[in-house]
Enzyme design. Structure first.
Site, PDB file in Angstrom:
ATOM      1  N   ASP A  16      50.184  42.201  38.305  1.00  0.00           N
ATOM      2  CA  ASP A  16      48.846  42.653  37.947  1.00  0.00           C
ATOM      3  C   ASP A  16      48.689  42.908  36.451  1.00  0.00           C
ATOM      4  O   ASP A  16      49.670  42.917  35.698  1.00  0.00           O
ATOM      5  CB  ASP A  16      48.472  43.914  38.756  1.00  0.00           C
ATOM      6  CG  ASP A  16      49.625  44.907  38.882  1.00  0.00           C
ATOM      7  OD1 ASP A  16      50.571  44.825  38.084  1.00  0.00           O
ATOM      8  OD2 ASP A  16      49.572  45.762  39.783  1.00  0.00           O
ATOM      9  N   ASN A  73      49.018  56.359  47.235  1.00  0.00           N
ATOM     10  CA  ASN A  73      48.124  56.088  48.373  1.00  0.00           C
ATOM     11  C   ASN A  73      48.583  54.857  49.167  1.00  0.00           C
ATOM     12  O   ASN A  73      47.845  54.334  49.988  1.00  0.00           O
ATOM     13  CB  ASN A  73      46.685  55.894  47.880  1.00  0.00           C
ATOM     14  CG  ASN A  73      46.554  54.729  46.909  1.00  0.00           C
ATOM     15  OD1 ASN A  73      47.523  54.004  46.658  1.00  0.00           O
ATOM     16  ND2 ASN A  73      45.365  54.547  46.347  1.00  0.00           N
ATOM     17  N   HIS A 110      49.351  51.899  47.845  1.00  0.00           N
ATOM     18  CA  HIS A 110      48.964  50.586  47.315  1.00  0.00           C
ATOM     19  C   HIS A 110      50.190  49.782  46.890  1.00  0.00           C
ATOM     20  O   HIS A 110      51.235  50.340  46.563  1.00  0.00           O
ATOM     21  CB  HIS A 110      47.929  50.707  46.182  1.00  0.00           C
ATOM     22  CG  HIS A 110      48.443  51.215  44.878  1.00  0.00           C
ATOM     23  ND1 HIS A 110      47.697  52.046  44.064  1.00  0.00           N
ATOM     24  CD2 HIS A 110      49.605  51.021  44.203  1.00  0.00           C
ATOM     25  CE1 HIS A 110      48.372  52.317  42.970  1.00  0.00           C
ATOM     26  NE2 HIS A 110      49.536  51.716  43.029  1.00  0.00           N
ATOM     27  N   GLU A 125      44.300  48.396  46.784  1.00  0.00           N
ATOM     28  CA  GLU A 125      44.036  49.773  47.195  1.00  0.00           C
ATOM     29  C   GLU A 125      43.746  49.828  48.697  1.00  0.00           C
ATOM     30  O   GLU A 125      43.464  48.791  49.320  1.00  0.00           O
ATOM     31  CB  GLU A 125      42.821  50.301  46.415  1.00  0.00           C
ATOM     32  CG  GLU A 125      43.007  50.295  44.895  1.00  0.00           C
ATOM     33  CD  GLU A 125      43.946  51.392  44.378  1.00  0.00           C
ATOM     34  OE1 GLU A 125      44.729  51.961  45.169  1.00  0.00           O
ATOM     35  OE2 GLU A 125      43.892  51.677  43.172  1.00  0.00           O
TER      36      GLU A 125
END
Ligand code: F6R
Length: 242
Positions: A67, A136, A138, A143
């Site tokens: 990313d 979380n 990810h 997400e």
């Protein structure tokens, strides 16, 4: 899914580096999928030390990163391209033109996503993908709620992720709001996946991951659908496992 429980960050880093070094020795032109962030820094230090001390060569290796922030170029100290050059590529003998990171400055971001998918295919696919995990759950910047079928795409970062990454920026306002990320489908096409987790702040995500429920609410749970995943996690990251 294979779980290696290790004592601490140092041990996690060594074990992950050993897997990567073995991969590169077995296939000198391997395609490595790489991540950024705090978790993988120790792995990159180990790879650099091994290259200096034992001469493992990356001359034929190709890399693709997961990313990149939208709006940050290679010279920006918070861009993932800058991080990779500094922490890994400059420490190895890999030709820089064989290292790939999505272009966060591309004029047409959707076309950049399509180009990145084509690039991975043209390289012959990813042999070994290294992953960290967000608090979380990810992976990459996928997400919670991201469909497992997504290819490389532009994402709006959640507040939790922006806050978690704000430590690297002068202030929260400076953290970009968008990023380009390989999709979950892209990640799942890798032939082998190694996910690392260290520290208490990952314990909740790890407990949910190891529960085994496969749901887009926990993007990392998509890894249960892959036949060759190794998780290397330290005691703190596993502290909520009963
Ligand atoms: C980074 C990436 C992210 C991180 C994750 C964990 O390229 O794709 O998914 O792996 O946010 O970050 P750290 O390691 O900083 O806790």
């Amino acid at each position: 899914m294979k779980l290696l429980k290790v004592a601490d960050y140092a041990e996690m880093s060594r074990q992950a580096a050993d897997i990567i070094i073995k991969q590169v020795k077995e296939k000198p032109n391997a395609v490595l999928g790489l991540a950024t962030g705090s978790t993988v820094l120790g792995v990159y230090r180990e790879l650099a030390a091994d290259h200096r001390q034992h001469g493992t060569s990356y001359r034929l290796v190709r890399t693709v990163n997961l990313d990149e922030y939208v709006g940050l170029g290679p010279d920006h100290p918070n861009s993932y391209r800058y991080y990779m050059n500094q922490h890994l590529f400059a420490q190895l003998d890999i030709p820089l033109h064989e290292t790939h990171v999505p272009d966060g400055l591309a004029a047409d971001l959707d076309e950049e996503c399509r180009r990145y998918e084509r690039l991975i295919d043209e390289l012959g696919g990813i042999d070994l993908q290294l992953l960290g995990i967000g608090r979380n759950g990810h992976i990459g910047f996928n997400e919670p709620g991201t469909p497992f079928s997504t290819a490389t795409h532009v994402v709006e970062l959640t507040e939790l992720t922006r806050e978690a990454n704000a430590r690297f920026f002068p202030s929260l306002d400076d953290v970009p709001r968008y990023a380009i990320t390989m999709g979950i489908a892209t990640i799942l096409r890798s032939r082998r996946i190694v996910l690392l987790a260290s520290g208490e702040e990952k314990a909740d995500a790890m407990a949910r991951l190891l529960e085994g429920v496969v749901t887009p609410d926990l993007p990392a749970s998509a890894l249960h659908l892959h036949p060759d995943v190794t998780i290397i996690a330290d005691c703190e990251a596993l502290s909520l496992i009963p």
